[in-house]
Design a protein around this motif. Structure first.
Motif, short mmCIF file in Angstrom:
data_model
loop_
_atom_site.label_atom_id
_atom_site.label_comp_id
_atom_site.label_asym_id
_atom_site.label_seq_id
_atom_site.Cartn_x
_atom_site.Cartn_y
_atom_site.Cartn_z
N GLY A 281 0.77 -1.23 0.00
CA GLY A 281 0.00 0.00 0.00
C GLY A 281 0.80 1.28 0.00
O GLY A 281 0.23 2.37 -0.03
N GLU A 282 2.13 1.19 0.02
CA GLU A 282 2.99 2.36 -0.01
C GLU A 282 3.92 2.29 -1.22
O GLU A 282 4.30 1.20 -1.67
CB GLU A 282 3.84 2.46 1.27
N TRP A 283 4.29 3.48 -1.74
CA TRP A 283 5.21 3.55 -2.87
C TRP A 283 6.60 3.94 -2.38
O TRP A 283 6.74 4.78 -1.48
CB TRP A 283 4.70 4.58 -3.89
N TYR A 284 7.62 3.32 -2.99
CA TYR A 284 9.00 3.56 -2.58
C TYR A 284 9.86 3.87 -3.80
O TYR A 284 9.72 3.25 -4.86
CB TYR A 284 9.56 2.34 -1.86
N LEU A 285 10.76 4.84 -3.61
CA LEU A 285 11.77 5.17 -4.60
C LEU A 285 13.12 4.70 -4.08
O LEU A 285 13.59 5.16 -3.04
CB LEU A 285 11.81 6.69 -4.84
N PHE A 286 13.74 3.79 -4.81
CA PHE A 286 15.10 3.35 -4.54
C PHE A 286 16.05 4.09 -5.49
O PHE A 286 15.72 4.35 -6.65
CB PHE A 286 15.23 1.83 -4.74
N TYR A 287 17.24 4.38 -5.01
CA TYR A 287 18.24 5.10 -5.81
C TYR A 287 19.61 4.78 -5.20
O TYR A 287 19.72 4.01 -4.24
CB TYR A 287 17.96 6.61 -5.81
N HIS A 288 20.68 5.34 -5.72
CA HIS A 288 21.98 5.14 -5.08
C HIS A 288 22.70 6.46 -4.87
O HIS A 288 22.46 7.45 -5.56
CB HIS A 288 22.85 4.13 -5.85
N VAL A 289 23.59 6.46 -3.87
CA VAL A 289 24.41 7.61 -3.52
C VAL A 289 25.86 7.17 -3.36
O VAL A 289 26.15 5.97 -3.38
CB VAL A 289 23.91 8.28 -2.21
N GLY A 290 26.76 8.13 -3.18
CA GLY A 290 28.18 7.79 -3.02
C GLY A 290 28.72 8.19 -1.66
O GLY A 290 29.87 8.63 -1.55
N THR A 291 27.93 8.02 -0.61
CA THR A 291 28.29 8.53 0.72
C THR A 291 28.86 7.48 1.66
O THR A 291 29.34 7.84 2.74
CB THR A 291 27.06 9.16 1.38
N LEU A 292 28.83 6.22 1.32
CA LEU A 292 29.20 5.15 2.25
C LEU A 292 30.70 4.87 2.20
O LEU A 292 31.30 4.85 1.13
CB LEU A 292 28.42 3.87 1.90
N SER A 293 31.31 4.65 3.36
CA SER A 293 32.68 4.17 3.45
C SER A 293 32.66 2.73 3.97
O SER A 293 31.95 2.41 4.93
CB SER A 293 33.52 5.04 4.39
N VAL A 294 33.43 1.87 3.31
CA VAL A 294 33.55 0.48 3.72
C VAL A 294 35.03 0.13 3.80
O VAL A 294 35.75 0.22 2.80
CB VAL A 294 32.85 -0.48 2.73
N GLY A 295 35.49 -0.25 4.98
CA GLY A 295 36.90 -0.57 5.14
C GLY A 295 37.77 0.64 4.82
O GLY A 295 37.54 1.74 5.32
N ASP A 296 38.75 0.44 3.95
CA ASP A 296 39.68 1.52 3.61
C ASP A 296 39.23 2.31 2.37
O ASP A 296 39.99 3.13 1.86
CB ASP A 296 41.09 0.97 3.38
N GLN A 297 38.02 2.06 1.90
CA GLN A 297 37.53 2.71 0.68
C GLN A 297 36.37 3.65 1.01
O GLN A 297 35.44 3.29 1.73
CB GLN A 297 37.06 1.67 -0.33
N GLN A 298 36.45 4.87 0.46
CA GLN A 298 35.38 5.82 0.62
C GLN A 298 34.43 5.76 -0.57
O GLN A 298 34.80 5.29 -1.65
CB GLN A 298 35.94 7.23 0.76
N GLY A 299 33.21 6.21 -0.38
CA GLY A 299 32.24 6.22 -1.46
C GLY A 299 32.70 7.06 -2.63
O GLY A 299 33.40 8.07 -2.47
N ALA A 300 32.32 6.64 -3.84
CA ALA A 300 32.74 7.31 -5.07
C ALA A 300 31.84 6.82 -6.20
O ALA A 300 30.93 6.01 -5.99
CB ALA A 300 34.20 7.03 -5.37
N ILE A 301 32.12 7.28 -7.43
CA ILE A 301 31.31 6.88 -8.57
C ILE A 301 31.31 5.38 -8.77
O ILE A 301 30.33 4.80 -9.22
CB ILE A 301 31.78 7.60 -9.85
N GLY A 302 32.39 4.69 -8.44
CA GLY A 302 32.43 3.24 -8.56
C GLY A 302 32.16 2.52 -7.26
O GLY A 302 32.28 1.30 -7.18
N ARG A 303 31.80 3.28 -6.24
CA ARG A 303 31.49 2.70 -4.92
C ARG A 303 30.23 3.39 -4.38
O ARG A 303 30.28 4.23 -3.50
CB ARG A 303 32.68 2.87 -3.97
N ARG A 304 29.12 3.02 -4.96
CA ARG A 304 27.84 3.63 -4.59
C ARG A 304 27.07 2.73 -3.63
O ARG A 304 27.45 1.58 -3.41
CB ARG A 304 27.03 3.89 -5.87
N ALA A 305 26.00 3.26 -3.07
CA ALA A 305 25.23 2.53 -2.08
C ALA A 305 23.76 2.85 -2.24
O ALA A 305 23.38 4.02 -2.39
CB ALA A 305 25.71 2.90 -0.67
N VAL A 306 22.93 1.83 -2.21
CA VAL A 306 21.50 1.99 -2.48
C VAL A 306 20.76 2.55 -1.27
O VAL A 306 20.99 2.13 -0.13
CB VAL A 306 20.90 0.63 -2.90
N ALA A 307 19.87 3.49 -1.54
CA ALA A 307 19.05 4.14 -0.52
C ALA A 307 17.58 4.04 -0.92
O ALA A 307 17.25 3.65 -2.04
CB ALA A 307 19.48 5.60 -0.34
#
Length: 333
Positions: A281-307
């Protein structure tokens, strides 16, 4: 996704004959955006089956200054948008015998009890084509195992008259009440064609849809009697980064009327990719951003994360602007 720097994309090492079975499923609780925090994910594609929402993503694994290195497709699922199950990989690009690399944007579509996986991959040049192509895999349940349904691409770069060799990407699928299915895809040009009953061939010609500022990432859905086509758009007078715009139509064949912007640019990513679903009964918009850091890597164009964000409509059926927020669904109780 857009590939302005295709030559920077690394080749996958080796060649797998078959995707290994997924690891034992693990669970986690949604704690705001991004949804997944232990790895990079991109190009979200939701699918609702009964009381469960499945979310398919590409696994971003670029390091350092690499542009894109998307090595496999992962699946997640939830029954309440809070508790999620990670199911692991459902397919790799080289599960297609004619593909060399790149697990780009996809959509899984259910029809007649089978699950059709339409996706963008890089055609193996030694097998007669160069550039991005649309492949089709199929499975008997949402988590696979998926297998190549055709043994060759449904769409090759040579099948369309695009401005570059990555214009055949980002497939989205819709099936009408009468059973007629349609495929929409593209970068720079937005293409549409009717699928035959076998779901691996076309029953009519490939045509183009004229959409203002269309860049890539189309996503088709319907609400009531109105068809919606969301897509990644770019107006360089506003920004060098993509936004999500949309158009509506009384029929999947148009005419399409541009309705404006759903949401703006993604943080720390020049690409953005819509995936839209109605769930309980609810609508959701999924997309990606580049804000996440994992281990020694920071978010970037090749390291995106779904929101994800809630998506709402006004009394005329137009989509209200969606604000991207770190807390996401948490602010809604």
């Amino acid at each position: 996704m857009r590939l302005a720097f295709l030559l920077a994309a690394p080749l996958l090492a080796g060649c797998a004959a078959q995707t290994p079975p997924p690891p034992a499923a693990s669970t986690f609780t949604y704690d705001g955006n991004p949804i997944v925090r232990d790895r990079y994910t991109a190009d979200p594609a939701p699918l609702v089956v009964g009381d469960r929402l499945y979310l398919y993503v590409g696994h971003d694994e670029a390091r350092g200054d690499q542009m894109f290195n998307i090595t496999e497709w992962l699946a997640y699922s939830t029954t309440d948008m809070r508790e999620w199950t990670a199911h692991g990989p459902v397919m790799q690009p080289t599960d297609f015998s004619w593909v060399s690399r790149d697990a780009w944007a996809s959509q899984v579509h259910e029809k007649n009890g089978r699950y059709w996986f339409y996706t963008a991959v890089e055609h193996d040049e030694e097998q007669g084509s160069h550039g991005k192509a649309i492949g089709v895999a199929v499975a008997d349940n949402p988590l696979g195992p998926f297998r190549d349904a055709l043994g060759k691409p449904l769409v090759r770069n040579e099948d369309t008259d695009g401005p570059h060799h990555w214009d055949d990407i980002d497939p989205t699928v819709w099936t009408e009440e009468d059973g007629q299915s349609w495929l929409i895809w593209g970068n720079a040009n937005c293409y549409i064609a009717p699928l035959a009953d076998d779901m691996v061939s076309f029953s009519g010609p490939i045509r183009q849809i004229d959409l203002p500022d269309f860049e890539e990432g189309p996503w088709i859905f319907k609400r009531g009697d109105l068809y919606y086509l969301a897509y990644a758009s770019m107006d360089k007078a506003i920004s060098e980064d993509e936004r999500i715009s949309y158009a509506t139509a009384p029929s999947i064949e148009g005419p399409w009327t541009w309705r404006g912007e759903i949401t703006g640019t993604a943080a720390n990513s020049f690409t953005i990719h819509p995936g839209i679903a109605e769930f309980k009964g609810e609508w959701y918009l999924f997309y990606h951003v580049g804000t996440l850091s994992v281990g020694d890597q920071q978010g970037a164009i090749g390291r995106r994360a779904v929101a994800v964000e809630r998506m709402r409509f006004d009394e005329k059926g137009l989509i209200l602007p969606v604000e991207q927020a770190a807390r996401g669904l948490l602010d809604e109780g």
